[in-house]
Write a protein that holds these residues in place. Structure first.
Motif, PDB file in Angstrom:
ATOM      1  N   GLY A   3      68.331  56.578  68.708  1.00  0.00           N
ATOM      2  CA  GLY A   3      68.037  56.637  67.281  1.00  0.00           C
ATOM      3  C   GLY A   3      69.224  57.105  66.466  1.00  0.00           C
ATOM      4  N   LEU A   4      69.963  58.069  66.993  1.00  0.00           N
ATOM      5  CA  LEU A   4      71.137  58.598  66.291  1.00  0.00           C
ATOM      6  C   LEU A   4      72.206  57.521  66.121  1.00  0.00           C
ATOM      7  N   HIS A   5      72.469  56.772  67.174  1.00  0.00           N
ATOM      8  CA  HIS A   5      73.459  55.711  67.090  1.00  0.00           C
ATOM      9  C   HIS A   5      72.983  54.566  66.190  1.00  0.00           C
ATOM     10  N   THR A   6      71.707  54.264  66.267  1.00  0.00           N
ATOM     11  CA  THR A   6      71.154  53.222  65.387  1.00  0.00           C
ATOM     12  C   THR A   6      71.311  53.617  63.931  1.00  0.00           C
ATOM     13  N   TYR A   7      71.000  54.862  63.616  1.00  0.00           N
ATOM     14  CA  TYR A   7      71.130  55.359  62.243  1.00  0.00           C
ATOM     15  C   TYR A   7      72.571  55.242  61.759  1.00  0.00           C
ATOM     16  N   TYR A   8      73.511  55.611  62.621  1.00  0.00           N
ATOM     17  CA  TYR A   8      74.919  55.534  62.230  1.00  0.00           C
ATOM     18  C   TYR A   8      75.325  54.097  61.921  1.00  0.00           C
ATOM     19  N   PHE A   9      74.982  53.183  62.800  1.00  0.00           N
ATOM     20  CA  PHE A   9      75.396  51.800  62.591  1.00  0.00           C
ATOM     21  C   PHE A   9      74.736  51.188  61.357  1.00  0.00           C
ATOM     22  N   VAL A  10      73.443  51.455  61.172  1.00  0.00           N
ATOM     23  CA  VAL A  10      72.723  50.871  60.033  1.00  0.00           C
ATOM     24  C   VAL A  10      73.221  51.441  58.712  1.00  0.00           C
ATOM     25  N   LYS A  11      73.515  52.731  58.687  1.00  0.00           N
ATOM     26  CA  LYS A  11      73.908  53.390  57.436  1.00  0.00           C
ATOM     27  C   LYS A  11      75.409  53.362  57.166  1.00  0.00           C
ATOM     28  N   ALA A  12      76.228  53.263  58.194  1.00  0.00           N
ATOM     29  CA  ALA A  12      77.679  53.351  57.991  1.00  0.00           C
ATOM     30  C   ALA A  12      78.449  52.197  58.622  1.00  0.00           C
ATOM     31  N   GLY A  13      78.334  52.026  59.923  1.00  0.00           N
ATOM     32  CA  GLY A  13      79.139  51.044  60.627  1.00  0.00           C
ATOM     33  C   GLY A  13      78.932  49.614  60.162  1.00  0.00           C
ATOM     34  N   ILE A  14      77.677  49.195  60.062  1.00  0.00           N
ATOM     35  CA  ILE A  14      77.388  47.815  59.661  1.00  0.00           C
ATOM     36  C   ILE A  14      77.705  47.554  58.193  1.00  0.00           C
ATOM     37  N   PRO A  15      77.323  48.419  57.241  1.00  0.00           N
ATOM     38  CA  PRO A  15      77.703  48.180  55.833  1.00  0.00           C
ATOM     39  C   PRO A  15      79.215  48.062  55.641  1.00  0.00           C
ATOM     40  N   GLU A  16      79.984  48.899  56.342  1.00  0.00           N
ATOM     41  CA  GLU A  16      81.445  48.826  56.217  1.00  0.00           C
ATOM     42  C   GLU A  16      81.966  47.491  56.742  1.00  0.00           C
ATOM     43  N   LEU A  17      81.439  47.050  57.891  1.00  0.00           N
ATOM     44  CA  LEU A  17      81.895  45.785  58.460  1.00  0.00           C
ATOM     45  C   LEU A  17      81.424  44.602  57.621  1.00  0.00           C
ATOM     46  N   ASP A  18      80.215  44.694  57.079  1.00  0.00           N
ATOM     47  CA  ASP A  18      79.711  43.640  56.187  1.00  0.00           C
ATOM     48  C   ASP A  18      80.615  43.484  54.970  1.00  0.00           C
ATOM     49  N   ASP A  19      81.047  44.605  54.428  1.00  0.00           N
ATOM     50  CA  ASP A  19      81.933  44.574  53.261  1.00  0.00           C
ATOM     51  C   ASP A  19      83.254  43.894  53.612  1.00  0.00           C
ATOM     52  N   TYR A  20      83.806  44.248  54.761  1.00  0.00           N
ATOM     53  CA  TYR A  20      85.068  43.653  55.201  1.00  0.00           C
ATOM     54  C   TYR A  20      84.917  42.145  55.430  1.00  0.00           C
ATOM     55  N   CYS A  21      83.854  41.755  56.131  1.00  0.00           N
ATOM     56  CA  CYS A  21      83.656  40.343  56.450  1.00  0.00           C
ATOM     57  C   CYS A  21      83.331  39.519  55.205  1.00  0.00           C
ATOM     58  N   SER A  22      82.622  40.119  54.252  1.00  0.00           N
ATOM     59  CA  SER A  22      82.313  39.416  53.009  1.00  0.00           C
ATOM     60  C   SER A  22      83.590  39.072  52.250  1.00  0.00           C
ATOM     61  N   LYS A  23      84.564  39.981  52.282  1.00  0.00           N
ATOM     62  CA  LYS A  23      85.833  39.736  51.601  1.00  0.00           C
ATOM     63  C   LYS A  23      86.715  38.766  52.382  1.00  0.00           C
ATOM     64  N   LYS A  24      86.658  38.841  53.689  1.00  0.00           N
ATOM     65  CA  LYS A  24      87.513  37.997  54.515  1.00  0.00           C
ATOM     66  C   LYS A  24      86.992  36.572  54.626  1.00  0.00           C
TER      67      LYS A  24
END
Length: 267
Positions: free
Chosen positions: A225-246
């Motif tokens: 749950g801790l790792h899921t929370y991190y990815f959903v709240k931080a890791g994935i949004p950051e990567l989504d932002d990068y990929c959206s621009k690229k």
């Protein structure tokens, strides 16, 4: 490279494709040093015992452990302990291969040190909890280290599935990226057709499986749950932002086509 495709403030800057053999070597060294540490915690050296005593706990008696023999050699580890040590070995091999052969981003010194230290601490927390009487998965099998509890079996399964998902998906994407004709294109096939960040999902599963095999259902669920929370709240949004621009429109279409972010059919 332009700022539109490089994130300078990240632990590992995305889009900065520069060789960093020294820091890659440091990372592998950090991960390799984790193996004797985990063995010392799990074996008759009982490195965890002083810490457990200091925290008011009681270490598992080593006299109950039946050593596992491998090719005629006494490993000094019971079947339960050998499973946990094998998981530590597996994580070392996977992450070392990732930094040497899969990742195409530069690895800064601070990232090399931080990631190596984090994984050593995460593994150590699992093995120390296993070695502590009150938190050990052995409670569910009456302390018999030759028997596997239900949570250990599920943990092994999650670990194996997670490793296959993370490693397999990254190898599929690497093969795609190595083809010059695919430059500037989003990889949407293979395992990435099931979830947009399925490699992260695989990491969550094997981390949860390792924890569950060491200290039972609750600890495994907490770590997952801790790792899921991190990815959903931080890791994935950051990567989504990068990929959206690229990738601009390509990424938007991919998100519409593949709705799951992390684990297929779940999230």
């Amino acid at each position: 490279m332009s700022n539109s495709t490089t994130h300078e403030n990240l632990l590992i800057p995305r889009g900065l494709n520069e060789p960093t053999p020294f820091t890659q070597s440091v990372f592998v060294l950090f991960r390799a040093l984790d193996l004797p540490l985990q063995y010392a915690i799990l074996s008759s050296r009982s490195l965890a015992a002083p810490l457990i005593h200091a925290l008011g706990g009681t270490p598992i008696s080593l006299t109950t452990a039946q050593p596992l023999f491998l090719m005629g050699t006494n490993t000094g580890l019971s079947p339960q302990r050998a499973i946990l040590f094998s998981m530590a070995i597996g994580s070392f091999i996977k992450q070392s291969y990732w930094v040497i052969a899969i990742s195409q981003d530069a690895l800064p010194p601070r990232a090399s040190t931080y990631i190596g230290t984090f994984n050593a601490l995460a593994n150590s927390l699992n093995t120390v909890l296993f070695a502590n009487t009150a938190t050990s998965v052995l409670n569910s099998v009456g302390g018999d280290e030759t028997r596997l509890s239900a949570s250990t079996i599920v943990g092994i399964s999650l670990y194996a599935i997670g490793m296959l998902l993370e490693w397999g998906s990254e190898l599929q994407r690497l093969k795609f990226k190595k083809n010059p004709g695919n430059k500037g294109r989003v990889y949407t096939r293979g395992l990435f057709a099931l979830a947009r960040h399925i490699n992260y999902g695989g990491y969550v599963l094997w981390r949860a499986g390792f924890a569950m095999a060491a200290a039972g259902w609750a600890w495994g669920a907490f770590v997952g749950g801790l790792h899921t929370y991190y990815f959903v709240k931080a890791g994935i949004p950051e990567l989504d932002d990068y990929c959206s621009k690229k990738y601009t429109g390509q990424w938007a279409q991919y998100k519409k086509a593949v709705s799951y972010k992390l684990i297929p059919f779940i999230i």
